[in-house]
Design a protein around this motif. Sequence first.
Motif, short mmCIF file in Angstrom:
data_model
loop_
_atom_site.label_atom_id
_atom_site.label_comp_id
_atom_site.label_asym_id
_atom_site.label_seq_id
_atom_site.Cartn_x
_atom_site.Cartn_y
_atom_site.Cartn_z
N ASP A 40 0.78 -1.26 0.01
CA ASP A 40 -0.28 0.00 0.00
C ASP A 40 1.18 1.25 -0.09
OD1 ASP A 40 -2.30 1.59 -0.14
OD2 ASP A 40 -2.81 1.10 2.10
N VAL A 41 0.43 2.39 -0.55
CA VAL A 41 0.99 3.58 -0.76
C VAL A 41 1.42 4.24 0.71
CG1 VAL A 41 1.27 5.95 -1.46
CG2 VAL A 41 0.28 3.87 -2.76
N LYS A 42 2.36 4.45 1.27
CA LYS A 42 2.66 4.82 2.67
C LYS A 42 2.14 6.25 2.97
CE LYS A 42 6.55 1.67 2.91
NZ LYS A 42 8.25 1.59 3.14
N THR A 43 2.17 7.27 1.90
CA THR A 43 1.67 8.45 2.33
C THR A 43 0.16 8.54 1.90
OG1 THR A 43 2.06 8.83 -0.27
CG2 THR A 43 3.79 9.53 1.19
N GLY A 44 -0.48 9.35 2.83
CA GLY A 44 -1.89 9.39 2.97
C GLY A 44 -2.66 10.63 1.95
N ASN A 45 -3.64 10.70 2.44
CA ASN A 45 -4.51 11.74 1.78
C ASN A 45 -4.29 12.95 1.95
OD1 ASN A 45 -6.10 9.33 1.52
ND2 ASN A 45 -8.04 9.98 1.98
N ASP A 46 -4.67 13.86 0.98
CA ASP A 46 -4.36 15.47 1.11
C ASP A 46 -5.66 15.96 1.70
OD1 ASP A 46 -4.27 18.18 0.96
OD2 ASP A 46 -3.27 18.23 -1.24
N PRO A 47 -5.99 16.18 3.06
CA PRO A 47 -7.20 16.54 3.43
C PRO A 47 -7.80 18.05 2.89
CG PRO A 47 -5.42 16.79 5.31
CD PRO A 47 -4.68 16.22 4.06
N SER A 48 -7.03 18.71 2.43
CA SER A 48 -7.44 20.05 1.99
C SER A 48 -8.20 20.08 0.67
CB SER A 48 -6.35 20.93 1.57
OG SER A 48 -5.45 20.47 0.54
N LYS A 49 -7.93 18.62 0.00
CA LYS A 49 -8.84 18.36 -1.32
C LYS A 49 -10.02 17.57 -0.96
CE LYS A 49 -5.44 20.76 -3.75
NZ LYS A 49 -5.78 22.00 -4.42
N GLU A 50 -10.21 16.95 0.22
CA GLU A 50 -11.10 16.06 0.38
C GLU A 50 -12.58 16.34 -0.37
OE1 GLU A 50 -12.06 12.33 1.97
OE2 GLU A 50 -9.96 13.59 2.34
N ASP A 51 -13.02 17.48 -0.24
CA ASP A 51 -14.27 18.08 -0.59
C ASP A 51 -14.59 18.14 -2.15
OD1 ASP A 51 -15.44 17.94 1.71
OD2 ASP A 51 -15.00 20.04 2.34
N GLU A 52 -13.28 18.31 -2.77
CA GLU A 52 -13.38 18.50 -4.21
C GLU A 52 -13.41 17.38 -5.18
OE1 GLU A 52 -9.93 20.99 -5.35
OE2 GLU A 52 -10.28 22.22 -3.56
N TYR A 53 -13.13 16.27 -4.54
CA TYR A 53 -13.07 14.88 -5.43
C TYR A 53 -14.45 14.18 -5.37
CZ TYR A 53 -8.05 14.81 -5.69
OH TYR A 53 -6.47 15.09 -5.94
N GLY A 54 -14.66 13.42 -6.58
CA GLY A 54 -15.64 12.54 -6.85
C GLY A 54 -15.35 11.22 -5.90
N ALA A 55 -16.02 10.02 -6.50
CA ALA A 55 -15.63 8.92 -5.86
C ALA A 55 -15.04 7.82 -6.88
CB ALA A 55 -17.07 8.13 -5.31
N GLN A 56 -13.87 6.96 -6.32
CA GLN A 56 -13.48 5.65 -6.93
C GLN A 56 -13.91 4.52 -6.59
OE1 GLN A 56 -9.41 5.64 -9.20
NE2 GLN A 56 -8.93 5.30 -7.14
N VAL A 57 -14.69 3.84 -7.21
CA VAL A 57 -15.18 2.53 -6.71
C VAL A 57 -14.82 1.22 -7.50
CG1 VAL A 57 -17.28 3.61 -5.65
CG2 VAL A 57 -17.47 2.81 -7.98
N GLU A 58 -14.86 0.13 -6.94
CA GLU A 58 -14.55 -1.07 -7.82
C GLU A 58 -15.87 -1.46 -8.42
OE1 GLU A 58 -12.09 -5.31 -6.99
OE2 GLU A 58 -13.03 -4.44 -5.14
N LYS A 59 -15.69 -2.00 -9.78
CA LYS A 59 -16.61 -2.61 -10.47
C LYS A 59 -16.22 -3.85 -11.17
CE LYS A 59 -19.58 1.12 -10.46
NZ LYS A 59 -21.09 1.02 -10.35
N PHE A 60 -16.97 -4.56 -11.70
CA PHE A 60 -16.72 -5.66 -12.66
C PHE A 60 -17.48 -5.75 -14.05
CE2 PHE A 60 -17.81 -10.16 -14.28
CZ PHE A 60 -16.33 -10.53 -14.38
N GLU A 61 -16.76 -5.57 -14.84
CA GLU A 61 -17.28 -5.47 -16.35
C GLU A 61 -17.45 -6.94 -17.15
OE1 GLU A 61 -18.42 -5.52 -19.69
OE2 GLU A 61 -16.33 -5.76 -20.14
#
Length: 312
Positions: A56-77
């Motif tokens: 896993d990536v060791k560096t975390g989220n940028d909390p200053s951008k939290e409200d600007e982003y959409g969502a990334q979810v897992e899907k199956f095609e």
Amino acid sequence: HACRMKLGLGVACLGFFLVFLLLVLSRQLSHSHSSVHPEPLDSLVSKWALEMEEKDVKTGNDPSKEDEYGAQVEKFEEKSGLKYLLYTPKAHGLDSGKSWPLLVFLHGAGESGRGSAKGIIAEGITGCPPVELHYKRASATLYNNFVVASPRTYQGWSRHSIETFTKQIIGSKDLYIDSKRVYLTGVSMGGAGVWRAAGLGLFAALVPVCAAGMVNPKNISAPVWAFHGANDVVVPVEYTDRNIATLKKSNPNLEIKYTRYNKSPEPVGWAGYDGHASWMQVYGTKDPKVSGKVYKGHHGEELFKWMLSKSL
């Protein structure tokens, strides 16, 4: 007589130990050789990539951008059989009359696997779109303007699998994809996938990064912006040098850009793979820093704005 028996037993034990030691050394040398071998140039995935432990990536989220982003979810095609991560911007769906550009991202051999598509969120491809979107560190142009589909494979990228997957995403009624603004990018083995799918006529722009494999120049009409680090020890830069030369010769009117970094970093967590992580410079919005070294030359905002300027 007893001394000879002890001596014989000692020699036998020593011989057994030496045989065992040679076997251990042989396995280590074999593993070392396979782990630094260049990524496969066909659809096979190297053994070390299949067996690697996902990090896993060791560096975390940028909390200053939290409200600007959409969502990334897992899907199956279902038709392509691929699991994938799907990112939709925050404004997606608010206006059903608006169509959205689609970016398809193809990972490299190190992220291959049959498991969850979340395996793409790996330390080794820090800087790539699905990782940066997950940790909310991506280019503003990317996270505000693109639907991003990042499939995961365990058997390499074939032209057919890329075509099937992309057409299914374009045809998803709830995604409102603009079929004239679909873009394809990939790193390493994924870059080879970009070259394989280049002539499909589906994509408004192609962005292969440190790409393995060779390009077939036939039927390619989409603009190309290729990237590679001159110090890449995994996929030598000569592959991209040759592919770009072939394209320019065969398609003199095609828009072709080639950024050849003098020095690119190693992937995070992959010591010794010098120069292979040019993707950190390509997709990033600031100069990447690895092992205390700062690598100049980032194209994140410029690249995604360039993509948006292209249409079929």
